[in-house]
Write an enzyme that holds these catalytic residues in place. Structure first.
Site, PDB file in Angstrom:
ATOM      1  CG  ASN A 119      -0.422  -0.261   2.516  1.00  8.68           C
ATOM      2  OD1 ASN A 119       0.531  -1.004   2.662  1.00  8.68           O
ATOM      3  ND2 ASN A 119      -0.981   0.367   3.531  1.00  8.68           N
ATOM      4  CD  GLU A 148      -1.239   4.731   4.715  1.00  3.63           C
ATOM      5  OE1 GLU A 148      -0.750   5.566   5.488  1.00  3.63           O
ATOM      6  OE2 GLU A 148      -1.915   3.750   5.097  1.00  3.63           O
ATOM      7  CB  CYS A 196      -5.502  -1.189  -1.507  1.00  6.95           C
ATOM      8  SG  CYS A 196      -6.837  -0.492  -0.526  1.00  6.95           S
ATOM      9  CD  GLU A 205      -5.443  -5.752  -1.066  1.00  5.02           C
ATOM     10  OE1 GLU A 205      -4.909  -4.623  -1.005  1.00  5.02           O
ATOM     11  OE2 GLU A 205      -6.114  -6.228  -0.148  1.00  5.02           O
ATOM     12  CB  CYS A 259     -11.006  -2.501   0.875  1.00  4.56           C
ATOM     13  SG  CYS A 259     -10.436  -1.879  -0.713  1.00  4.56           S
ATOM     14  CB  CYS A 277      -8.969  -4.485  -3.410  1.00  4.64           C
ATOM     15  SG  CYS A 277      -7.839  -3.103  -3.104  1.00  4.64           S
TER      16      CYS A 277
HETATM   17  N1  THU Z   1      -5.238  -1.340   2.661  1.00  2.00           N
HETATM   18  C1  THU Z   1      -4.743  -2.172   1.712  1.00  2.00           C
HETATM   19  O1  THU Z   1      -3.615  -1.997   1.246  1.00  2.00           O
HETATM   20  N2  THU Z   1      -5.511  -3.205   1.310  1.00  2.00           N
HETATM   21  C2  THU Z   1      -6.773  -3.450   1.755  1.00  2.00           C
HETATM   22  O2  THU Z   1      -7.413  -4.391   1.289  1.00  2.00           O
HETATM   23  C3  THU Z   1      -7.372  -2.611   2.783  1.00  2.00           C
HETATM   24  C4  THU Z   1      -6.549  -1.479   3.268  1.00  2.00           C
HETATM   25  C5  THU Z   1      -4.415  -0.212   3.098  1.00  2.00           C
HETATM   26  C6  THU Z   1      -4.946   1.139   2.725  1.00  2.00           C
HETATM   27  C7  THU Z   1      -4.312   2.008   3.774  1.00  2.00           C
HETATM   28  O3  THU Z   1      -3.020   2.379   3.328  1.00  2.00           O
HETATM   29  C8  THU Z   1      -4.169   1.103   4.974  1.00  2.00           C
HETATM   30  O4  THU Z   1      -4.317  -0.223   4.511  1.00  2.00           O
HETATM   31  C9  THU Z   1      -5.189   1.360   6.077  1.00  2.00           C
HETATM   32  O5  THU Z   1      -6.460   1.387   5.573  1.00  2.00           O
END
Ligand code: THU
Length: 167
Positions: A71, A73, A82, A84, A121, A124
């Protein structure tokens, strides 16, 4: 999908979702263990200064190539992505003709240790479903925490029934 109830044309239906739970990675075949290990290593490179939640993904293709991502940010929070989707978009951009066999996902909260498997999520899941449609074959998903149990699904229908489609 099974028919539940029928009155005056109205139908009530029930959807069965299929998944497997393994008590630890040791129960998985060698190839899956390696994929989870790669996802775990990828999670360490996540750029997650705001949530401290690191997610790593490893995608196994039909040519045995493995794509990893994590991920990313941003200080403008919604602009992050994310793990994925970072991995899936890279895969489709660079291996457009290949088939995705398996996606391993590992989540890791740097603030507290958790052995809860990370389940992707909704956004994704929609993107995974898109690529299943593109490649015309099912994608297997392995979901893991840093340690502990693993959840496996075969096919995104088991993660996202009623995904968005335009017919
Ligand atoms: N995140 C993912 O990388 N994948 C997911 O399926 C859910 C959330 C990340 C997004 C964000 O950077 C952190 O997790 C917290 O939400």
């Amino acid at each position: 999908m099974s028919l539940y109830f029928n009155l005056n044309g109205m139908q009530e239906k029930k959807i069965d979702l299929h998944y497997k739970i393994y008590t630890s990675v040791a129960e998985l075949k060698e190839e899956d263990q390696q994929l989870i290990d790669k996802a775990k290593k990828a999670s360490l490179n996540a750029y997650a200064p705001y949530s401290q939640f690191r997610v790593g993904t490893a995608i196994l293709l039909d040519n045995q190539e493995v794509i990893t991502a994590n991920n990313q940010e941003n200080i403008s929070y919604p602009e992050g992505l994310c793990a994925e989707r970072t991995a899936l978009f890279y895969t489709s951009a660079n291996f457009p003709k290949n088939t995705i066999k398996t996606i391993a996902i590992v989540g890791n909260n740097s603030l507290k240790t958790t052995d809860k498997p990370i389940t992707p999520c909704g956004g994704c899941r929609q993107v995974m479903a898109e690529y299943e449609g593109k490649q015309q074959s099912k994608i297997r998903v392995l979901m893991a925490g840093v340690e502990g149990k693993i959840i496996e699904v075969n096919g995104i229908d088991n993660l996202l029934p009623f995904r968005f489609v335009m017919d």
